[in-house]
Design a protein around this motif. Structure first.
Motif, PDB file in Angstrom:
ATOM      1  N   TYR A 145       0.969  -1.484  -0.150  1.00 52.14           N
ATOM      2  CA  TYR A 145      -0.178   0.404  -0.027  1.00 52.14           C
ATOM      3  C   TYR A 145       0.817   0.607  -0.019  1.00 52.14           C
ATOM      4  O   TYR A 145       0.770   2.111  -0.854  1.00 52.14           O
ATOM      5  CB  TYR A 145      -0.644  -0.319   0.857  1.00 52.14           C
ATOM      6  N   TYR A 146       2.073   0.974   0.714  1.00 52.17           N
ATOM      7  CA  TYR A 146       2.438   2.340   0.394  1.00 52.17           C
ATOM      8  C   TYR A 146       4.079   2.162   0.146  1.00 52.17           C
ATOM      9  O   TYR A 146       4.898   2.935  -0.158  1.00 52.17           O
ATOM     10  CB  TYR A 146       3.533   2.419   2.292  1.00 52.17           C
ATOM     11  N   LEU A 147       3.853   1.953  -1.197  1.00 54.66           N
ATOM     12  CA  LEU A 147       4.978   1.935  -2.618  1.00 54.66           C
ATOM     13  C   LEU A 147       4.490   3.103  -3.011  1.00 54.66           C
ATOM     14  O   LEU A 147       3.633   3.686  -3.594  1.00 54.66           O
ATOM     15  CB  LEU A 147       4.712  -0.150  -3.447  1.00 54.66           C
ATOM     16  N   PRO A 148       5.630   4.001  -3.491  1.00 53.06           N
ATOM     17  CA  PRO A 148       5.218   4.666  -4.837  1.00 53.06           C
ATOM     18  C   PRO A 148       4.128   4.463  -6.007  1.00 53.06           C
ATOM     19  O   PRO A 148       4.458   3.800  -6.676  1.00 53.06           O
ATOM     20  CB  PRO A 148       6.632   5.433  -4.947  1.00 53.06           C
ATOM     21  N   GLU A 149       3.008   5.714  -6.069  1.00 47.53           N
ATOM     22  CA  GLU A 149       2.440   5.532  -7.275  1.00 47.53           C
ATOM     23  C   GLU A 149       3.486   5.757  -8.621  1.00 47.53           C
ATOM     24  O   GLU A 149       3.898   6.796  -8.530  1.00 47.53           O
ATOM     25  CB  GLU A 149       1.809   6.332  -7.164  1.00 47.53           C
ATOM     26  N   GLY A 150       2.939   4.893  -9.392  1.00 43.95           N
ATOM     27  CA  GLY A 150       3.456   5.197 -10.669  1.00 43.95           C
ATOM     28  C   GLY A 150       4.855   4.030 -10.419  1.00 43.95           C
ATOM     29  O   GLY A 150       5.594   4.979 -11.116  1.00 43.95           O
ATOM     30  N   LEU A 151       5.622   3.311  -9.236  1.00 40.43           N
ATOM     31  CA  LEU A 151       6.345   3.133  -9.201  1.00 40.43           C
ATOM     32  C   LEU A 151       6.671   1.436 -10.830  1.00 40.43           C
ATOM     33  O   LEU A 151       6.001   1.286 -11.187  1.00 40.43           O
ATOM     34  CB  LEU A 151       7.294   2.044  -8.622  1.00 40.43           C
ATOM     35  N   ALA A 152       8.117   3.067 -11.424  1.00 40.71           N
ATOM     36  CA  ALA A 152       8.554   2.155 -13.169  1.00 40.71           C
ATOM     37  C   ALA A 152       9.482   1.091 -12.421  1.00 40.71           C
ATOM     38  O   ALA A 152      10.461   1.363 -11.661  1.00 40.71           O
ATOM     39  CB  ALA A 152       9.016   3.395 -13.473  1.00 40.71           C
ATOM     40  N   GLU A 153       9.569  -0.046 -13.614  1.00 39.61           N
ATOM     41  CA  GLU A 153      10.627  -0.731 -13.332  1.00 39.61           C
ATOM     42  C   GLU A 153      11.564  -0.276 -13.120  1.00 39.61           C
ATOM     43  O   GLU A 153      12.128   0.444 -14.253  1.00 39.61           O
ATOM     44  CB  GLU A 153      10.695  -1.849 -14.470  1.00 39.61           C
ATOM     45  N   SER A 154      12.768  -1.067 -12.246  1.00 40.39           N
ATOM     46  CA  SER A 154      14.317   0.160 -12.895  1.00 40.39           C
ATOM     47  C   SER A 154      15.157   0.111 -14.366  1.00 40.39           C
ATOM     48  O   SER A 154      15.354  -1.638 -14.081  1.00 40.39           O
ATOM     49  CB  SER A 154      14.955  -0.346 -11.223  1.00 40.39           C
ATOM     50  N   SER A 155      16.030   1.075 -14.785  1.00 36.98           N
ATOM     51  CA  SER A 155      16.664   1.158 -15.703  1.00 36.98           C
ATOM     52  C   SER A 155      17.982  -0.123 -15.900  1.00 36.98           C
ATOM     53  O   SER A 155      18.921  -0.784 -16.185  1.00 36.98           O
ATOM     54  CB  SER A 155      16.516   1.681 -16.541  1.00 36.98           C
ATOM     55  N   MET A 156      18.113  -0.066 -14.134  1.00 35.41           N
ATOM     56  CA  MET A 156      18.978  -0.458 -13.576  1.00 35.41           C
ATOM     57  C   MET A 156      19.841  -2.122 -14.276  1.00 35.41           C
ATOM     58  O   MET A 156      20.690  -2.439 -14.881  1.00 35.41           O
ATOM     59  CB  MET A 156      19.818  -0.804 -12.097  1.00 35.41           C
ATOM     60  N   LEU A 157      18.407  -2.977 -14.062  1.00 31.40           N
ATOM     61  CA  LEU A 157      18.834  -4.307 -14.674  1.00 31.40           C
ATOM     62  C   LEU A 157      17.944  -4.935 -14.289  1.00 31.40           C
ATOM     63  O   LEU A 157      16.416  -5.040 -14.018  1.00 31.40           O
ATOM     64  CB  LEU A 157      19.915  -5.036 -13.612  1.00 31.40           C
ATOM     65  N   ALA A 158      17.267  -5.619 -16.037  1.00 29.03           N
ATOM     66  CA  ALA A 158      15.580  -5.877 -16.499  1.00 29.03           C
ATOM     67  C   ALA A 158      15.535  -7.400 -14.972  1.00 29.03           C
ATOM     68  O   ALA A 158      16.538  -7.173 -14.464  1.00 29.03           O
ATOM     69  CB  ALA A 158      15.649  -6.745 -17.365  1.00 29.03           C
ATOM     70  N   LEU A 159      14.012  -7.233 -14.251  1.00 32.21           N
ATOM     71  CA  LEU A 159      13.721  -7.682 -13.476  1.00 32.21           C
ATOM     72  C   LEU A 159      13.576  -9.464 -13.590  1.00 32.21           C
ATOM     73  O   LEU A 159      13.581 -10.045 -12.673  1.00 32.21           O
ATOM     74  CB  LEU A 159      12.428  -7.533 -12.988  1.00 32.21           C
ATOM     75  N   ASP A 160      13.506  -9.546 -14.736  1.00 33.18           N
ATOM     76  CA  ASP A 160      13.611 -11.689 -15.605  1.00 33.18           C
ATOM     77  C   ASP A 160      14.691 -12.062 -16.201  1.00 33.18           C
ATOM     78  O   ASP A 160      14.607 -13.232 -16.329  1.00 33.18           O
ATOM     79  CB  ASP A 160      12.352 -11.430 -16.742  1.00 33.18           C
ATOM     80  N   SER A 161      15.071 -11.266 -16.315  1.00 31.53           N
ATOM     81  CA  SER A 161      16.681 -12.358 -17.402  1.00 31.53           C
ATOM     82  C   SER A 161      18.296 -11.137 -15.916  1.00 31.53           C
ATOM     83  O   SER A 161      17.998 -10.298 -15.721  1.00 31.53           O
ATOM     84  CB  SER A 161      17.189 -11.758 -18.092  1.00 31.53           C
ATOM     85  N   TYR A 162      19.522 -12.007 -16.255  1.00 33.42           N
ATOM     86  CA  TYR A 162      20.737 -11.383 -15.757  1.00 33.42           C
ATOM     87  C   TYR A 162      21.614 -11.227 -16.939  1.00 33.42           C
ATOM     88  O   TYR A 162      22.266 -12.830 -17.172  1.00 33.42           O
ATOM     89  CB  TYR A 162      20.916 -12.179 -14.309  1.00 33.42           C
ATOM     90  N   GLN A 163      21.776  -9.745 -17.233  1.00 30.32           N
ATOM     91  CA  GLN A 163      23.047  -9.894 -18.046  1.00 30.32           C
ATOM     92  C   GLN A 163      24.072  -8.856 -17.623  1.00 30.32           C
ATOM     93  O   GLN A 163      24.083  -7.865 -18.513  1.00 30.32           O
ATOM     94  CB  GLN A 163      22.026  -9.472 -19.559  1.00 30.32           C
ATOM     95  N   PRO A 164      24.608  -8.840 -16.530  1.00 30.99           N
ATOM     96  CA  PRO A 164      25.226  -7.785 -15.857  1.00 30.99           C
ATOM     97  C   PRO A 164      26.384  -7.554 -16.725  1.00 30.99           C
ATOM     98  O   PRO A 164      27.037  -8.193 -17.492  1.00 30.99           O
ATOM     99  CB  PRO A 164      25.724  -8.392 -14.607  1.00 30.99           C
ATOM    100  N   SER A 165      27.111  -6.359 -17.055  1.00 31.41           N
ATOM    101  CA  SER A 165      28.140  -6.130 -17.197  1.00 31.41           C
ATOM    102  C   SER A 165      29.175  -5.817 -16.458  1.00 31.41           C
ATOM    103  O   SER A 165      30.715  -5.666 -17.179  1.00 31.41           O
ATOM    104  CB  SER A 165      27.570  -3.915 -17.607  1.00 31.41           C
TER     105      SER A 165
END
Length: 593
Positions: free
Chosen positions: A202-222
């Motif tokens: 309930y207290y998560l910010p409205e319109g919380l966007a997926e972070s561009s740091m790293l996709a949440l469904d795969s790991y391809q680290p740099s």
């Protein structure tokens, strides 16, 4: 009795005039609560005294709750604590339990323990609905909002309920003063993935966007940060893991950086890897460091190289360990698949042996519904007595040690049933010297003409193939890494050329590092249940808690070499131990304690 107060005490008391005894008791409880809410302590106390004269044993805990509430209203939180401590919450009905938790929350808040108070309210939340549940939610938030992020993360080491742990993690993220928006979004998305049904969302910010740091469904680290104890007592082991990581990483586009966990605390190491721009963590190796890093809630995925202190099941957190417990679990699974139903577990009576035996038993009970037969051995001098006790046979006249030296301990609710049937297999959580010394005693005690139990051991009993035959081990089935048994022969040849005389223990740690790098792109898919992948360490899968599980390759010892399991040895190849071999084994056993 414990619904929201909507009338005065006098109005509730009027309802008792035409009520049956049970309902009259409920109305009187409501009246007392209403008077306490109005701060009319005298009226509440007088009514409570009347109830105490006629209360049944079943009603007494409710009166204790009212007395505790009265103590809180009058500022006697010490008395309230004493009264609440004497109540057994497991015996309370759900609506009564909800009120008990509310009083505990009130008591903790009066004693300036807001986190403990929030814990009580978090446990109470499931017993509420509608406006009461929303009010409970807002009170939890109000208790935790003023607390620093560091203090909230420090409380994660306490034994709070999982729902409370989730609250602490969320509020630590929201209360962090210096986290940049990108990292904060990643942490919040990670939290949301870890706790999709948690009321704190309930207290998560409205319109919380997926972070561009790293996709949440795969790991391809740099940029992969590797956290290892590169100096100090464990430096040789860390070096083996590092060599495996670097070998597997050859040819990859990502960057690789190593950080020494022995020279800085985990907070400083985390700052360093953040400054370096890392977006994935391998390590740490030590459990204490894993716990310390978990409290920092790193804003990137992590593949730790040991078991977690607590199995949290957090999104983007994985744990890869070469532990005796994981090998014991694999042995239980393998023995079940081989058709065994009444195994005897024979383990050293030390901490390591007990951990291995307990984990074998846990998995066995999941598979069979009953506990395994468990026995411990103590010392070289008492082995025969320990074996006899494990097999429930009488001691021979030659035994000099008392039978009490051995301990047999079926585990679990169905343990007696587990020991009723005839033993059909043997799992030994022993090292190589112990295995070689003990097995002939099983043959001797049972009768040398009887066929040996199918006997299973783990990597601790590994002996390199090609050495002098050890007839006492013939038929023993050992589970270990495919890499140790000769798979990936070309890579093994390169490793042996670069690091000659490497021990099997060193090679296993090399394989841990090698597989850790190679499975990074597959972590999420494996956690979602895709088919296991093959590695140097075995067939790798991941459970829902993020724990990496390995299936070993099982081989059978025959006349100095490891053969495919089920290998049939030529007849008459097994010889009795001669005196010289017995003396040699006794010396080895004694030297290892």
């Amino acid at each position: 009795m414990f619904s929201t107060i909507e009338q005065s005490g006098e109005q509730y008391l009027k309802q008792t005039r035409n009520a049956n005894p049970a309902d009259a008791f409920s109305w009187q409880v409501l009246a007392i609560r209403a008077w306490l809410q109005e701060n009319n302590v005298l009226a509440a106390k007088n009514q409570l005294v009347q109830l105490q004269k006629t209360a049944t044993p079943e009603q007494q805990p409710i009166l204790s709750l009212l007395e505790a509430q009265m103590a809180l209203v009058t500022g006697h939180d010490g008395l309230a604590e004493q009264l609440l401590t004497n109540i057994e919450p497991d015996r309370l009905a759900p609506n009564v339990l909800g009120y008990y938790l509310l009083l505990q929350a009130n008591r903790f808040e009066q004693q300036s323990q807001p986190i403990a108070a929030a814990d009580m309210l978090a446990q109470r939340h499931q017993y509420l609905a509608g406006p009461a549940q929303q009010a409970n939610l807002e009170r939890i938030y109000a208790l935790l909002a003023p607390i620093s992020s560091d203090m909230l993360r420090g409380a994660l080491t306490e034994k709070y309920e999982p729902t409370t742990q989730a609250w602490l993690r969320l509020m630590a993220i929201l209360n962090a003063p210096s986290t940049n928006d990108e990292q904060r979004n990643w942490q919040l998305n990670s939290w949301r993935n870890s706790y999709p049904e948690h009321p704190g969302a309930y207290y998560l910010p409205e319109g919380l966007a997926e972070s561009s740091m790293l996709a949440l469904d795969s790991y391809q680290p740099s940029h992969i940060a590797v956290l290892l104890p590169l100096t100090g007592q464990l430096a040789p082991q860390a070096a083996a893991i590092r060599n495996g990581i670097e070998r597997a990483h050859q040819g990859q586009a990502s960057r690789l950086s190593f950080f020494d966990t022995q020279t800085s605390d985990m907070a400083k190491v985390y700052q360093q890897l953040q400054a370096a721009g890392a977006d994935f963590i391998i390590g740490p190796l030590l459990k204490g460091d894993i716990a310390a890093l978990a409290n920092l809630d790193p804003a990137m995925p992590q593949l730790a190289l040991n078991m977690p202190p607590q199995k949290l099941g957090l999104a983007h957190r994985y744990y890869f360990a070469l532990s005796p417990e994981s090998e014991a679990a694999d042995a239980a699974q393998h023995m079940w698949e081989q058709g065994h139903r009444q195994p005897l577990v024979f383990a050293p009576g030390n901490e390591l042996g007990k951990r291995s035996a307990t984990e074998f038993n846990r998995v066995w009970k999941q598979l069979s519904g009953q506990g395994a037969r468990l026995a411990y051995f103590s010392s070289q001098q008492a082995i025969e007595a320990d074996v006899r006790r494990a097999l429930n046979t009488k001691a021979s006249a030659s035994i000099s040690q008392p039978l009490a030296a051995g301990v047999i301990q079926p585990i679990g609710d169905n343990a007696p049933a587990a020991s009723n049937g005839a033993i059909d297999s043997l799992f030994m959580a022993s090292n190589a010297t112990e295995t070689r010394f003990i097995l002939p005693y099983f043959d001797f005690v049972r009768d040398s003409r009887a066929q040996r139990f199918p006997t299973y051991v783990t990597s601790r009993s590994f002996i390199p193939g090609g050495s002098a035959p050890m007839s006492e081990l013939n038929g023993v089935k050992l589970g270990d890494m495919p890499w140790i048994f000769g798979e990936q022969a070309q890579l093994m040849a390169e490793v042996e050329q670069q690091w000659p005389n490497s021990s099997s223990a060193w090679l296993r740690l090399f394989a841990l590092g090698y597989d850790a790098v190679n499975i990074i792109p597959q972590l999420n898919d494996l956690r979602m249940g895709t088919m296991a992948t093959s590695g140097l360490t075995g067939d790798i899968s991941i459970n829902e808690q993020g724990l990496i599980e390995r299936r070993s390759l099982w081989m059978e010892y025959q006349d100095g070499d490891w053969q495919t399991e089920g290998y049939q040895a030529p007849a008459d190849t097994t010889e009795e131990l001669n005196l010289e071999r017995e003396q040699e084994l006794e010396r080895e056993f004694e030297s290892q304690g």
